[in-house]
Write an enzyme that holds these catalytic residues in place. Structure first.
Site, PDB file in Angstrom:
ATOM      1  N   TYR A  93      16.714  -3.878  -4.477  1.00 58.10           N
ATOM      2  CA  TYR A  93      15.625  -3.897  -3.534  1.00 58.10           C
ATOM      3  C   TYR A  93      15.755  -3.031  -2.129  1.00 58.10           C
ATOM      4  O   TYR A  93      14.857  -2.386  -1.502  1.00 58.10           O
ATOM      5  CB  TYR A  93      15.068  -5.314  -3.242  1.00 58.10           C
ATOM      6  CG  TYR A  93      14.059  -5.343  -2.392  1.00 58.10           C
ATOM      7  CD1 TYR A  93      12.577  -5.016  -2.425  1.00 58.10           C
ATOM      8  CD2 TYR A  93      14.488  -6.050  -0.979  1.00 58.10           C
ATOM      9  CE1 TYR A  93      11.864  -5.010  -1.324  1.00 58.10           C
ATOM     10  CE2 TYR A  93      13.321  -6.425  -0.024  1.00 58.10           C
ATOM     11  CZ  TYR A  93      12.210  -5.676  -0.302  1.00 58.10           C
ATOM     12  OH  TYR A  93      10.966  -5.974   0.646  1.00 58.10           O
ATOM     13  N   SER A 109       9.993  -9.478   9.800  1.00 53.90           N
ATOM     14  CA  SER A 109       8.649  -9.152   9.078  1.00 53.90           C
ATOM     15  C   SER A 109       7.680 -10.289   8.768  1.00 53.90           C
ATOM     16  O   SER A 109       8.018 -11.384   8.561  1.00 53.90           O
ATOM     17  CB  SER A 109       9.588  -8.401   7.721  1.00 53.90           C
ATOM     18  OG  SER A 109       8.576  -8.472   6.697  1.00 53.90           O
ATOM     19  N   TYR A 126       1.797  -7.169   9.128  1.00 55.75           N
ATOM     20  CA  TYR A 126       1.016  -6.475   7.816  1.00 55.75           C
ATOM     21  C   TYR A 126      -0.304  -7.238   8.098  1.00 55.75           C
ATOM     22  O   TYR A 126      -0.492  -8.317   7.865  1.00 55.75           O
ATOM     23  CB  TYR A 126       1.612  -6.803   6.660  1.00 55.75           C
ATOM     24  CG  TYR A 126       2.778  -5.736   6.134  1.00 55.75           C
ATOM     25  CD1 TYR A 126       2.851  -4.563   6.487  1.00 55.75           C
ATOM     26  CD2 TYR A 126       4.162  -6.428   5.592  1.00 55.75           C
ATOM     27  CE1 TYR A 126       3.881  -3.896   5.851  1.00 55.75           C
ATOM     28  CE2 TYR A 126       5.181  -5.596   5.329  1.00 55.75           C
ATOM     29  CZ  TYR A 126       5.171  -4.396   5.499  1.00 55.75           C
ATOM     30  OH  TYR A 126       5.931  -3.596   5.004  1.00 55.75           O
ATOM     31  N   THR A 151       2.593  -2.723  11.474  1.00 49.83           N
ATOM     32  CA  THR A 151       3.010  -1.492  10.187  1.00 49.83           C
ATOM     33  C   THR A 151       1.825  -0.885   9.734  1.00 49.83           C
ATOM     34  O   THR A 151       0.750  -1.570   9.296  1.00 49.83           O
ATOM     35  CB  THR A 151       3.891  -2.117   9.172  1.00 49.83           C
ATOM     36  OG1 THR A 151       5.204  -2.567  10.001  1.00 49.83           O
ATOM     37  CG2 THR A 151       4.480  -1.028   8.117  1.00 49.83           C
ATOM     38  N   ARG A 199       8.619   1.502  -6.608  1.00 47.85           N
ATOM     39  CA  ARG A 199       9.945   1.538  -6.454  1.00 47.85           C
ATOM     40  C   ARG A 199      10.458   0.860  -7.924  1.00 47.85           C
ATOM     41  O   ARG A 199      10.324  -0.201  -8.293  1.00 47.85           O
ATOM     42  CB  ARG A 199      10.572   0.425  -5.479  1.00 47.85           C
ATOM     43  CG  ARG A 199      10.099   0.892  -3.914  1.00 47.85           C
ATOM     44  CD  ARG A 199      10.188  -0.084  -3.059  1.00 47.85           C
ATOM     45  NE  ARG A 199       9.127   0.162  -2.054  1.00 47.85           N
ATOM     46  CZ  ARG A 199       8.669  -0.616  -1.145  1.00 47.85           C
ATOM     47  NH1 ARG A 199       9.178  -1.676  -1.132  1.00 47.85           N
ATOM     48  NH2 ARG A 199       7.804  -0.553  -0.362  1.00 47.85           N
ATOM     49  N   LYS A 214       3.881   1.309  13.748  1.00 43.38           N
ATOM     50  CA  LYS A 214       5.212   1.410  13.019  1.00 43.38           C
ATOM     51  C   LYS A 214       4.527   2.402  11.973  1.00 43.38           C
ATOM     52  O   LYS A 214       3.670   2.037  11.176  1.00 43.38           O
ATOM     53  CB  LYS A 214       5.873   0.382  12.699  1.00 43.38           C
ATOM     54  CG  LYS A 214       6.891   0.635  11.677  1.00 43.38           C
ATOM     55  CD  LYS A 214       7.883  -0.468  11.459  1.00 43.38           C
ATOM     56  CE  LYS A 214       9.171  -0.207  10.515  1.00 43.38           C
ATOM     57  NZ  LYS A 214       8.869  -0.264   9.091  1.00 43.38           N
ATOM     58  N   ASP A 238      12.938   5.666  13.146  1.00 46.44           N
ATOM     59  CA  ASP A 238      13.899   4.917  11.927  1.00 46.44           C
ATOM     60  C   ASP A 238      13.804   5.782  10.689  1.00 46.44           C
ATOM     61  O   ASP A 238      12.995   6.502  10.725  1.00 46.44           O
ATOM     62  CB  ASP A 238      13.604   3.246  11.842  1.00 46.44           C
ATOM     63  CG  ASP A 238      12.008   3.249  11.059  1.00 46.44           C
ATOM     64  OD1 ASP A 238      11.820   3.970  10.120  1.00 46.44           O
ATOM     65  OD2 ASP A 238      11.752   2.196  11.054  1.00 46.44           O
ATOM     66  N   GLY A 257      16.738   6.398   7.744  1.00 42.73           N
ATOM     67  CA  GLY A 257      18.063   7.329   7.509  1.00 42.73           C
ATOM     68  C   GLY A 257      19.238   7.063   8.569  1.00 42.73           C
ATOM     69  O   GLY A 257      20.195   7.663   8.044  1.00 42.73           O
ATOM     70  N   GLY A 314      17.526  -0.352   9.623  1.00 43.50           N
ATOM     71  CA  GLY A 314      17.031  -1.277   8.603  1.00 43.50           C
ATOM     72  C   GLY A 314      18.291  -1.630   7.903  1.00 43.50           C
ATOM     73  O   GLY A 314      19.044  -2.540   7.853  1.00 43.50           O
ATOM     74  N   ARG A 315      18.603  -0.755   6.849  1.00 47.28           N
ATOM     75  CA  ARG A 315      19.537  -0.846   5.656  1.00 47.28           C
ATOM     76  C   ARG A 315      21.306  -0.949   6.423  1.00 47.28           C
ATOM     77  O   ARG A 315      21.867  -1.896   5.867  1.00 47.28           O
ATOM     78  CB  ARG A 315      19.649   0.201   4.642  1.00 47.28           C
ATOM     79  CG  ARG A 315      18.411   0.181   3.988  1.00 47.28           C
ATOM     80  CD  ARG A 315      18.297   1.498   2.598  1.00 47.28           C
ATOM     81  NE  ARG A 315      17.124   1.686   2.002  1.00 47.28           N
ATOM     82  CZ  ARG A 315      16.125   2.275   2.465  1.00 47.28           C
ATOM     83  NH1 ARG A 315      16.112   3.043   3.488  1.00 47.28           N
ATOM     84  NH2 ARG A 315      15.065   2.151   1.626  1.00 47.28           N
TER      85      ARG A 315
HETATM   86  C1  LIG Z   1      14.706  -3.670   1.828  1.00 47.41           C
HETATM   87  C2  LIG Z   1      13.688  -3.304   2.974  1.00 47.41           C
HETATM   88  C3  LIG Z   1      12.553  -4.144   3.322  1.00 47.41           C
HETATM   89  C4  LIG Z   1      11.668  -3.665   4.054  1.00 47.41           C
HETATM   90  N1  LIG Z   1      10.502  -4.432   4.589  1.00 47.41           N
HETATM   91  C5  LIG Z   1       9.891  -4.017   5.631  1.00 47.41           C
HETATM   92  C6  LIG Z   1       8.642  -4.921   5.945  1.00 47.41           C
HETATM   93  O1  LIG Z   1       8.449  -5.942   5.692  1.00 47.41           O
HETATM   94  N2  LIG Z   1       7.874  -4.435   6.965  1.00 47.41           N
HETATM   95  C7  LIG Z   1       8.179  -3.397   7.446  1.00 47.41           C
HETATM   96  O2  LIG Z   1       7.296  -2.783   8.512  1.00 47.41           O
HETATM   97  N3  LIG Z   1       9.064  -2.549   7.311  1.00 47.41           N
HETATM   98  C8  LIG Z   1       9.975  -2.755   6.282  1.00 47.41           C
HETATM   99  N4  LIG Z   1      10.833  -2.036   5.796  1.00 47.41           N
HETATM  100  C9  LIG Z   1      11.257  -0.722   6.578  1.00 47.41           C
HETATM  101  C10 LIG Z   1      11.981  -0.960   7.756  1.00 47.41           C
HETATM  102  O3  LIG Z   1      11.430  -1.757   8.800  1.00 47.41           O
HETATM  103  C11 LIG Z   1      12.738   0.563   8.328  1.00 47.41           C
HETATM  104  O4  LIG Z   1      11.525   1.204   8.386  1.00 47.41           O
HETATM  105  C12 LIG Z   1      13.610   0.973   7.375  1.00 47.41           C
HETATM  106  O5  LIG Z   1      14.411   0.142   6.735  1.00 47.41           O
HETATM  107  C13 LIG Z   1      14.230   2.267   8.121  1.00 47.41           C
HETATM  108  O6  LIG Z   1      15.079   2.992   7.185  1.00 47.41           O
HETATM  109  P1  LIG Z   1      16.636   2.728   6.975  1.00 47.41           P
HETATM  110  O7  LIG Z   1      16.710   1.472   6.069  1.00 47.41           O
HETATM  111  O8  LIG Z   1      17.098   3.984   6.251  1.00 47.41           O
HETATM  112  O9  LIG Z   1      17.099   2.383   8.417  1.00 47.41           O
HETATM  113  C14 LIG Z   1      11.799  -2.386   5.000  1.00 47.41           C
HETATM  114  C15 LIG Z   1      12.868  -1.772   4.345  1.00 47.41           C
HETATM  115  C16 LIG Z   1      14.064  -2.100   3.477  1.00 47.41           C
HETATM  116  C17 LIG Z   1      15.156  -1.368   3.259  1.00 47.41           C
END
Ligand SMILES: Cc1cc2nc3c(=O)[nH]c(=O)nc-3n(C[C@H](O)[C@H](O)[C@H](O)COP(=O)(O)O)c2cc1C
Length: 387
Positions: A25, A107, A130, A156, A165, A252, A307, A309, A330-331
């Site tokens: 995920y 989130s 959201y 967002t 996905r 966002k 954000d 990458g 994020g990741r």
């Molecule tokens: C597993 C996962 C779940 C995410 N869930 C949300 C979320 O609930 N709300 C949101 O605005 N962005 C969510 N995102 C996007 C992140 O806020 C962020 O934009 C993104 O992870 C940035 O990329 P990076 O993982 O390469 O740093 C999620 C990203 C990932 C990887």
């Protein structure tokens, strides 16, 4: 304890220690994953200018984001189901962020609730909203965030409909996982994850269950998103939310100059240049490639964060040098959490801070505020020559 030298080390441990459906995920993009891949590979196309014989004592990485002091310009992005990567994951990540002097964003689709985070931290956090069809839910979420002392609302805009996905469908992603034989076996070979998860009461979407009308049990993120997210979200509705919230607002998911200008004119305190980590519009350009034109489009009207990458302090430096005031990850922190819980998030933040600091020194800079295009070697075609 294993020697951790980079985010990739944490990612390997995350994969080993977390049930497959949750690692997948995290580590996936939508459809062909082109945008997901390019988010990271495009950072590598930017190169750094080495400078020598420059006094490098007294370096500083501290800055501000929407007026809040940050020990480096990096905030933790909202990540749904963080509490499935590790038990009480959002609390652990928020605590690590607070210790590091950085903002944490919770989130809407989190496992731990707004109230859980408020109870376990003292630094005001940011709440990501959201927009749902159910206005009552939106209103009460805003009210709960206000009551919890959140210092910003992150709205967002790029997920009113879910980009597919493939792995999530194949894995039957849900929180908590359904007790099928393959899932049980998968959990049994990750005893630490399973024991911690058994010991917590936080195993489903606590911002939603009990707060949204008619939702008593909610396991599937996908069906909830498809049914509840408001496909008619537009600037009028965004204005209603802004007025109701009345505090700092961050928009966002901006990836287009015209949208960026609109957001800046609208009065957003900051925008986040983001393609949701490559999880939504597959085929969109990477955030880092879109950044320069968005910075040009908005000028000083609003703060620009980036954000998607970022996996290192070098990446943070490149985003700042191209004009971002701040970044979000994020990741990178989720890998830390999945690898080693709160300690792992702390480790991820330390890795990034150290990389940023040393890279800054080798570029001949003492402060993140002084970074600029002069620190970069930018390929002539970096922004792309598209019609
Ligand atoms: C597993 C996962 C779940 C995410 N869930 C949300 C979320 O609930 N709300 C949101 O605005 N962005 C969510 N995102 C996007 C992140 O806020 C962020 O934009 C993104 O992870 C940035 O990329 P990076 O993982 O390469 O740093 C999620 C990203 C990932 C990887």
């Amino acid at each position: 304890m294993p020697v951790i030298t980079c985010i990739d080390d944490l990612k390997r441990l995350h994969k080993r220690r977390t049930p497959k459906m949750f690692f997948d995920y995290c580590e996936s993009g939508s459809y062909t994953e082109q945008t997901f891949r390019e988010n990271t590979t495009d950072f590598q196309k930017l190169r750094l200018r080495q400078k020598v014989a420059v006094d490098m004592l007294g370096r500083r990485t501290d800055s501000t984001m929407i007026g809040e002091a940050v020990s480096m310009p990096v905030a933790l992005a909202p990540v749904g189901m963080t509490g499935m990567q590790r038990a009480d994951g959002e609390i652990k990540a928020a605590r690590a962020a607070e210790k590091a002097g950085l903002p944490f964003t919770l989130s809407t689709m989190s496992i731990c609730s707004i109230e859980d985070i408020a109870e376990h931290t003292s630094r005001p956090f940011w709440f990501q909203l959201y927009v749902m069809k159910d206005e009552g839910f939106v209103d009460s979420a805003i009210e709960r965030a206000r009551k919890a002392g959140c210092s910003a609302l992150v709205l967002t805009l790029d997920l009113q409909i879910l980009g597919q996905r493939h792995k999530d469908l194949k894995n039957g992603l849900s929180a908590p996982p359904r007790l099928t034989l393959p899932n049980i076996l998968d959990m049994m070979i990750r005893p630490q994850w399973s024991l911690e998860m058994l010991a917590t009461k936080r195993r489903t979407f606590r911002n939603i269950v009990g707060h949204a009308k008619g939702v008593g049990d909610l396991s599937s993120l996908m069906s909830w998103t498809n049914e509840q997210f408001d496909p008619q979200l537009d600037w009028t509705k965004i204005a209603r939310i802004r007025d109701q919230w009345g505090g700092k607002l961050i928009l966002k998911g901006i990836l287009d100059e015209e949208d960026a200008q609109r957001a800046a004119d609208f009065g957003a305190d900051a925008i986040i240049v983001s393609n949701h980590g490559g999880r939504q519009l597959d085929g969109a350009l990477s955030s880092i490639r879109m950044l320069p034109r968005i910075v040009r489009a908005v000028g000083d009207k609003t703060e620009v964060f980036l954000d998607s990458g970022i996996r290192s302090g070098q990446d943070v430096l490149k985003a700042l040098a191209l004009g971002a005031k701040g970044t979000m990850i994020g990741r990178a922190y989720i890998h830390g959490l999945g690898a080693m819980g709160e300690e792992g998030v702390t480790k991820a933040l330390e890795v990034i801070r150290k990389e940023l600091d040393i890279t800054m020194a080798l570029c001949g800079e003492k402060s993140v505020q002084n970074l600029g295009r002069h620190n970069l070697l930018i390929p002539r075609d970096f922004e792309g020559d598209y019609l």
